[in-house]
Design an enzyme around this catalytic site. Structure first.
Site, mmCIF file in Angstrom:
data_model
loop_
_atom_site.group_PDB
_atom_site.id
_atom_site.type_symbol
_atom_site.label_atom_id
_atom_site.label_comp_id
_atom_site.label_asym_id
_atom_site.label_seq_id
_atom_site.Cartn_x
_atom_site.Cartn_y
_atom_site.Cartn_z
ATOM 1 N N ALA A 64 -10.560 -3.384 -17.636
ATOM 2 C CA ALA A 64 -9.574 -2.312 -18.304
ATOM 3 C C ALA A 64 -10.514 -1.443 -18.970
ATOM 4 O O ALA A 64 -11.888 -1.514 -19.137
ATOM 5 C CB ALA A 64 -8.880 -2.897 -19.406
ATOM 6 N N GLY A 109 -10.760 -7.006 -16.305
ATOM 7 C CA GLY A 109 -9.494 -6.695 -15.709
ATOM 8 C C GLY A 109 -9.922 -6.554 -14.174
ATOM 9 O O GLY A 109 -9.072 -6.734 -13.405
ATOM 10 N N GLU A 112 -9.407 -10.047 -12.933
ATOM 11 C CA GLU A 112 -8.140 -10.589 -13.149
ATOM 12 C C GLU A 112 -7.399 -9.912 -11.796
ATOM 13 O O GLU A 112 -6.383 -10.541 -11.403
ATOM 14 C CB GLU A 112 -7.528 -10.072 -14.682
ATOM 15 C CG GLU A 112 -8.246 -10.773 -15.703
ATOM 16 C CD GLU A 112 -7.814 -10.139 -17.022
ATOM 17 O OE1 GLU A 112 -8.163 -8.811 -17.222
ATOM 18 O OE2 GLU A 112 -7.431 -10.781 -17.815
ATOM 19 N N GLU A 132 -14.544 -10.043 -21.965
ATOM 20 C CA GLU A 132 -13.808 -9.604 -23.157
ATOM 21 C C GLU A 132 -14.458 -10.033 -24.572
ATOM 22 O O GLU A 132 -14.363 -9.316 -25.380
ATOM 23 C CB GLU A 132 -12.258 -10.138 -23.024
ATOM 24 C CG GLU A 132 -11.631 -9.277 -21.939
ATOM 25 C CD GLU A 132 -11.839 -9.734 -20.608
ATOM 26 O OE1 GLU A 132 -12.690 -10.975 -20.417
ATOM 27 O OE2 GLU A 132 -11.201 -9.295 -19.606
HETATM 28 N N1 CAA Z 1 -14.395 1.110 -19.146
HETATM 29 C C1 CAA Z 1 -14.383 2.491 -19.341
HETATM 30 N N2 CAA Z 1 -15.504 3.035 -18.778
HETATM 31 C C2 CAA Z 1 -16.377 1.944 -17.985
HETATM 32 C C3 CAA Z 1 -16.222 0.724 -17.839
HETATM 33 C C4 CAA Z 1 -15.121 0.049 -18.503
HETATM 34 N N3 CAA Z 1 -14.691 -1.140 -18.308
HETATM 35 N N4 CAA Z 1 -17.109 0.075 -16.982
HETATM 36 C C5 CAA Z 1 -17.972 1.084 -17.046
HETATM 37 N N5 CAA Z 1 -17.639 2.282 -17.378
HETATM 38 C C6 CAA Z 1 -18.173 3.590 -17.466
HETATM 39 C C7 CAA Z 1 -19.239 3.866 -18.251
HETATM 40 O O1 CAA Z 1 -18.907 3.982 -19.606
HETATM 41 C C8 CAA Z 1 -20.208 4.724 -17.730
HETATM 42 O O2 CAA Z 1 -19.716 5.943 -17.994
HETATM 43 P P1 CAA Z 1 -20.528 7.233 -18.471
HETATM 44 O O3 CAA Z 1 -21.431 7.528 -17.148
HETATM 45 O O4 CAA Z 1 -19.492 8.324 -18.842
HETATM 46 O O5 CAA Z 1 -21.529 6.856 -19.742
HETATM 47 C C9 CAA Z 1 -20.058 4.557 -16.292
HETATM 48 O O6 CAA Z 1 -18.875 3.869 -16.130
HETATM 49 C C10 CAA Z 1 -21.283 3.615 -15.467
HETATM 50 O O7 CAA Z 1 -21.156 2.546 -16.243
HETATM 51 P P2 CAA Z 1 -22.800 2.285 -16.770
HETATM 52 O O8 CAA Z 1 -23.459 3.517 -17.159
HETATM 53 O O9 CAA Z 1 -22.718 1.162 -17.910
HETATM 54 O O10 CAA Z 1 -23.341 1.423 -15.607
HETATM 55 P P3 CAA Z 1 -24.402 0.196 -15.420
HETATM 56 O O11 CAA Z 1 -24.741 -0.120 -14.142
HETATM 57 O O12 CAA Z 1 -25.597 0.429 -16.569
HETATM 58 O O13 CAA Z 1 -23.688 -1.011 -16.059
HETATM 59 C C11 CAA Z 1 -21.754 -2.499 -16.233
HETATM 60 C C12 CAA Z 1 -22.509 -1.523 -15.045
HETATM 61 C C13 CAA Z 1 -22.559 -3.816 -16.412
HETATM 62 C C14 CAA Z 1 -20.484 -2.907 -15.173
HETATM 63 C C15 CAA Z 1 -21.216 -1.715 -17.454
HETATM 64 O O14 CAA Z 1 -20.549 -0.593 -17.128
HETATM 65 C C16 CAA Z 1 -20.336 -2.753 -18.281
HETATM 66 O O15 CAA Z 1 -20.710 -3.738 -18.856
HETATM 67 N N6 CAA Z 1 -18.953 -2.419 -18.183
HETATM 68 C C17 CAA Z 1 -18.202 -2.857 -18.834
HETATM 69 C C18 CAA Z 1 -17.521 -4.186 -18.429
HETATM 70 C C19 CAA Z 1 -16.439 -4.934 -19.185
HETATM 71 O O16 CAA Z 1 -16.869 -5.268 -20.263
HETATM 72 N N7 CAA Z 1 -15.382 -5.057 -18.772
HETATM 73 C C20 CAA Z 1 -14.361 -5.620 -19.237
HETATM 74 C C21 CAA Z 1 -13.302 -4.639 -20.149
HETATM 75 S S1 CAA Z 1 -12.119 -5.584 -21.128
HETATM 76 C C22 CAA Z 1 -10.984 -5.825 -20.269
HETATM 77 O O17 CAA Z 1 -11.130 -5.881 -18.867
HETATM 78 C C23 CAA Z 1 -9.743 -6.682 -20.915
HETATM 79 C C24 CAA Z 1 -8.809 -7.255 -20.111
HETATM 80 O O18 CAA Z 1 -8.731 -8.088 -19.747
HETATM 81 C C25 CAA Z 1 -7.546 -6.221 -19.709
#
Ligand code: CAA
Length: 258
Positions: A64, A109, A112, A132
């Site tokens: 998400a 998500g 999921e 999360e």
């Molecule tokens: N939401 C919003 N933006 C996201 C995102 C997310 N879940 N995941 C990645 N992005 C964005 C980053 O902010 C980044 O944007 P910018 O270039 O504008 O800075 C872009 O995508 C590329 O990401 P990274 O630079 O972080 O890429 P990376 O290769 O260094 O890392 C990653 C990849 C490990 C997947 C890292 O992006 C990450 O940890 N993302 C978040 C993963 C996460 O925590 N997901 C769970 C979300 S909570 C949820 O889903 C709740 C639910 O159950 C409903």
């Protein structure tokens, strides 16, 4: 639609979540468009199977949208989780098989979403996880429940409590992904499996999906009753007559889905 690509030609549809700059993260717009796309798939009578994948090279869906979630109030977070549940329930409820082609990060998500598909094939570079708790919350799009039902309670707790990613090989080992493919072969593999399914009796495949899902959380005797009813419903259909007549005549069946 800005963030969803939907290929609806032929019996196998392909839905791509296409927001690669944010690793296909699910914000409200993406979820709303995804919901519209599911509606289009449901309404298209020639579609017999659906493959869901992520756009770009890196991600299936990285979760998400954290930027959008960061400022949500409790009431807004309830509405956001309800939206996610509604969309994934409607994906799960499609009467055709849905295959997740997990081509990269499938986090939060993203895992999921893959779990709401009927089964998952993963590329070698896929990474799954429910991170999360790293963000101070819990899965909100069905992860605590669907993951538990697929991999078991203890393994789901390990994944959800640690928030750590698991690679494709581990995902296969624990029954989350069925197979692991080289990235370049993932989509061809999914299309081959979908191609085998769409040759079968469409009413039968739809009934099999309904019965498996409807019975999954019921006591065995109640679930078997649902199976018997589903079995009987197929008798007298054109597909049943054609399938059995073709077997007797030693020719391939030509199912019409009636
Ligand atoms: N939401 C919003 N933006 C996201 C995102 C997310 N879940 N995941 C990645 N992005 C964005 C980053 O902010 C980044 O944007 P910018 O270039 O504008 O800075 C872009 O995508 C590329 O990401 P990274 O630079 O972080 O890429 P990376 O290769 O260094 O890392 C990653 C990849 C490990 C997947 C890292 O992006 C990450 O940890 N993302 C978040 C993963 C996460 O925590 N997901 C769970 C979300 S909570 C949820 O889903 C709740 C639910 O159950 C409903």
């Amino acid at each position: 639609m800005d963030f969803i690509k939907l290929e609806l030609d032929g019996p196998i549809a392909v839905l791509t979540i296409d927001r690669p700059k944010a690793l296909n993260a699910l914000n409200r717009q993406v979820l709303t468009e995804f919901s519209d796309a599911i509606g289009q798939v449901a309404a298209n009578k020639t579609t017999r199977a659906l493959i869901v994948t992520g756009g770009g090279e890196k991600a299936f869906v990285a979760g998400a949208d954290i930027a959008e979630m960061a400022g949500l109030s409790q009431a807004e977070s309830t509405a956001f989780a309800e939206l996610g549940h509604r969309v994934l329930d409607s994906l799960e409820g499609l009467p055709i098989p849905v295959i997740a082609a997990v081509n990269g990060f499938a986090l939060g998500g993203g895992t999921e979403l893959a779990l709401a598909c009927d089964f998952i094939y993963a590329s070698e570079k896929a990474k799954f996880g429910q991170p999360e708790v790293v963000l101070g919350v819990i899965p909100g799009f069905g992860g605590t429940q669907r993951l538990t039902r697929i991999v078991g309670r203890a393994r789901a707790k390990e994944i959800i409590f640690t928030g750590e990613m698991i690679d494709a090989a581990k995902a296969k080992e624990i029954g989350l992904a069925l197979e692991v493919l080289p990235a370049a072969e993932l989509m061809a593999h999914c299309k081959k499996v979908a191609g085998n399914i769409v040759k079968r009796g469409p009413l039968a495949v739809a009934q099999a999906k309904r019965v498996i899902d409807a019975g999954a959380d019921l006591p065995l005797q109640d679930a078997n009753k649902i199976e018997r009813e589903g079995f009987a419903k197929l008798f007298g259909t054109g597909d049943q007559k054609e399938g059995m007549a073709a077997f007797v005549a030693k020719r391939p069946p030509e199912f019409k889905g009636n």
